[in-house]
Design a protein around this motif. Structure first.
Motif, mmCIF file in Angstrom:
data_model
loop_
_atom_site.group_PDB
_atom_site.id
_atom_site.type_symbol
_atom_site.label_atom_id
_atom_site.label_comp_id
_atom_site.label_asym_id
_atom_site.label_seq_id
_atom_site.Cartn_x
_atom_site.Cartn_y
_atom_site.Cartn_z
ATOM 1 N N ASN A 4 0.804 -1.228 0.000
ATOM 2 C CA ASN A 4 0.000 0.000 0.000
ATOM 3 C C ASN A 4 0.832 1.271 0.000
ATOM 4 N N ARG A 5 2.132 1.141 -0.170
ATOM 5 C CA ARG A 5 2.951 2.354 -0.358
ATOM 6 C C ARG A 5 2.865 2.845 -1.799
ATOM 7 N N PHE A 6 2.283 2.037 -2.653
ATOM 8 C CA PHE A 6 2.155 2.376 -4.066
ATOM 9 C C PHE A 6 0.712 2.771 -4.365
ATOM 10 N N LEU A 7 0.549 3.941 -5.005
ATOM 11 C CA LEU A 7 -0.785 4.408 -5.352
ATOM 12 C C LEU A 7 -0.777 4.869 -6.800
ATOM 13 N N ALA A 8 -1.629 4.266 -7.604
ATOM 14 C CA ALA A 8 -1.731 4.639 -9.012
ATOM 15 C C ALA A 8 -3.077 5.290 -9.266
ATOM 16 N N GLU A 9 -3.051 6.298 -10.115
ATOM 17 C CA GLU A 9 -4.281 6.992 -10.486
ATOM 18 C C GLU A 9 -4.277 7.279 -11.979
ATOM 19 N N ARG A 10 -5.477 7.417 -12.498
ATOM 20 C CA ARG A 10 -5.622 7.783 -13.913
ATOM 21 C C ARG A 10 -6.909 8.605 -14.041
ATOM 22 N N THR A 11 -6.864 9.761 -13.477
ATOM 23 C CA THR A 11 -8.014 10.645 -13.481
ATOM 24 C C THR A 11 -8.334 11.087 -14.907
ATOM 25 N N GLY A 12 -9.596 10.975 -15.295
ATOM 26 C CA GLY A 12 -10.015 11.394 -16.628
ATOM 27 C C GLY A 12 -9.645 10.412 -17.723
ATOM 28 N N GLY A 13 -9.007 9.334 -17.335
ATOM 29 C CA GLY A 13 -8.693 8.313 -18.326
ATOM 30 C C GLY A 13 -7.611 8.673 -19.322
ATOM 31 N N THR A 14 -6.814 9.698 -19.006
ATOM 32 C CA THR A 14 -5.727 10.069 -19.927
ATOM 33 C C THR A 14 -4.392 9.638 -19.321
ATOM 34 N N TYR A 15 -3.643 10.575 -18.770
ATOM 35 C CA TYR A 15 -2.350 10.210 -18.206
ATOM 36 C C TYR A 15 -2.539 9.517 -16.865
ATOM 37 N N SER A 16 -1.477 8.845 -16.432
ATOM 38 C CA SER A 16 -1.517 8.137 -15.162
ATOM 39 C C SER A 16 -0.320 8.550 -14.313
ATOM 40 N N THR A 17 -0.507 8.500 -13.008
ATOM 41 C CA THR A 17 0.592 8.718 -12.071
ATOM 42 C C THR A 17 0.734 7.513 -11.166
ATOM 43 N N LEU A 18 1.964 7.266 -10.764
ATOM 44 C CA LEU A 18 2.275 6.203 -9.815
ATOM 45 C C LEU A 18 3.094 6.835 -8.699
ATOM 46 N N LYS A 19 2.504 6.857 -7.516
ATOM 47 C CA LYS A 19 3.164 7.488 -6.380
ATOM 48 C C LYS A 19 3.686 6.414 -5.443
ATOM 49 N N VAL A 20 4.906 6.623 -4.977
ATOM 50 C CA VAL A 20 5.503 5.720 -3.993
ATOM 51 C C VAL A 20 5.755 6.538 -2.728
ATOM 52 N N GLN A 21 5.090 6.142 -1.614
ATOM 53 C CA GLN A 21 5.161 6.935 -0.399
ATOM 54 C C GLN A 21 4.956 6.058 0.834
ATOM 55 N N PRO A 22 5.920 5.940 1.722
ATOM 56 C CA PRO A 22 7.301 6.405 1.583
ATOM 57 C C PRO A 22 8.143 5.392 0.816
ATOM 58 N N ALA A 23 9.110 5.872 0.078
ATOM 59 C CA ALA A 23 9.959 4.980 -0.713
ATOM 60 C C ALA A 23 10.911 4.186 0.171
ATOM 61 N N GLU A 24 11.136 2.929 -0.221
ATOM 62 C CA GLU A 24 12.075 2.046 0.442
ATOM 63 C C GLU A 24 13.174 1.657 -0.538
ATOM 64 N N LEU A 25 14.269 1.134 -0.011
ATOM 65 C CA LEU A 25 15.411 0.770 -0.861
ATOM 66 C C LEU A 25 15.011 -0.227 -1.948
ATOM 67 N N GLU A 26 14.131 -1.174 -1.594
ATOM 68 C CA GLU A 26 13.773 -2.221 -2.542
ATOM 69 C C GLU A 26 12.860 -1.734 -3.666
ATOM 70 N N ASP A 27 12.455 -0.466 -3.605
ATOM 71 C CA ASP A 27 11.627 0.094 -4.681
ATOM 72 C C ASP A 27 12.474 0.539 -5.871
ATOM 73 N N SER A 28 13.778 0.536 -5.709
ATOM 74 C CA SER A 28 14.664 0.933 -6.807
ATOM 75 C C SER A 28 14.476 0.006 -7.997
ATOM 76 N N GLY A 29 14.486 0.595 -9.183
ATOM 77 C CA GLY A 29 14.321 -0.178 -10.404
ATOM 78 C C GLY A 29 13.864 0.719 -11.530
ATOM 79 N N VAL A 30 13.488 0.096 -12.629
ATOM 80 C CA VAL A 30 12.961 0.843 -13.763
ATOM 81 C C VAL A 30 11.461 0.583 -13.861
ATOM 82 N N TYR A 31 10.701 1.659 -13.909
ATOM 83 C CA TYR A 31 9.242 1.579 -13.986
ATOM 84 C C TYR A 31 8.809 1.892 -15.412
ATOM 85 N N PHE A 32 8.165 0.919 -16.010
ATOM 86 C CA PHE A 32 7.702 1.065 -17.387
ATOM 87 C C PHE A 32 6.195 1.270 -17.422
#
Lengths: 116, 116
Positions: free
Chosen positions: B63-91
């Protein structure tokens, strides 16, 4: 759950030669799609080729072709006449067929180096 | 036609901070997907939007990850609070929503997240 395995982490090939990348998968689904994606260094991932499981004929796109063996759950990619621009990470991926959108399940990737 | 775009291309944050990643899909693509590749591992599915609705979020790690796509266009992915293991490439990837058709997913260049 589906799994995809690429047994060759790294491969190299001389320019103009042919190379085959291996991919095996495990699934209980009867209808699905298989993909090969390519990610060149510092560039985005692009589709190389796709195969519908219900089609017996192997897909071909110019110098790229696949050997799809459904019973063996094998989906290898053959690159003919390799070019320097083929240097990239290659990912094999699986998608269930639900006539809409669905997630991709990826293998670990094969890093291909084409040498001059 | 513009491809899938992602912002930022790189982000370096400290453990405990918040980061928001953005994805702009190809115009008209109702399917939008988030994937992540942690160093040395496979690309893993996170979630799938159809327009503004979450179709499948089975891959979200916690539940530290929250994704939204308001209006069905662009999307955001929020990481809060970030941890070391969240490092990587997000596609991010997108595809059209066509009745009876399973279409190819088109990928963005990815956001490389480093958590220190």
């Amino acid at each position: 759950a589906q799994t995809v395995t690429q047994s060759q982490p790294e491969m190299s090939v001389q320019e103009a030669e042919t190379v085959t990348l291996s991919c095996t998968y495990d699934t209980s689904e009867s209808n699905y799609y298989l993909f090969w994606y390519k990610q060149p260094p510092s560039r985005q991932m692009i589709l190389v080729i796709r195969q519908e499981a219900y089609k017996q004929q192997n897909a071909t796109e110019n110098r790229f072709s696949v050997n799809f063996q459904k019973a063996a759950k094998s989906f290898s990619l053959k690159i003919s006449d390799s070019q320097l621009g083929d240097t990239a990470m290659y990912f094999c991926a699986f998608m269930k067929d639900n006539n809409a959108g669905n997630m991709l399940t990826f293998g670990g990737g094969t890093r291909l180096m084409v040498k001059p | 036609e513009a491809g899938v775009t992602q912002f930022p291309s790189h982000s370096v944050i400290e453990k405990g901070q918040t980061v928001t990643l953005r994805c702009d899909p190809i115009s008209g693509h109702d399917n939008l997907y988030w994937y992540r590749r942690v160093m040395g591992k496979e690309i893993k599915f996170l979630l799938h939007f159809v327009k503004e609705s979450k179709q499948d979020e089975s891959g979200m790690p916690n539940n530290r990850f929250l994704a939204e796509r308001t209006g069905g266009t662009y999307s955001t992915l929020k990481v809060q609070p970030a941890e070391l293991e969240d490092s990587g490439v997000y596609f991010c990837a997108s595809s059209p929503l066509l009745a009876g058709v399973t279409d190819t997913q088109y990928f963005g260049p990815g956001t490389r997240l480093t958590v220190l």
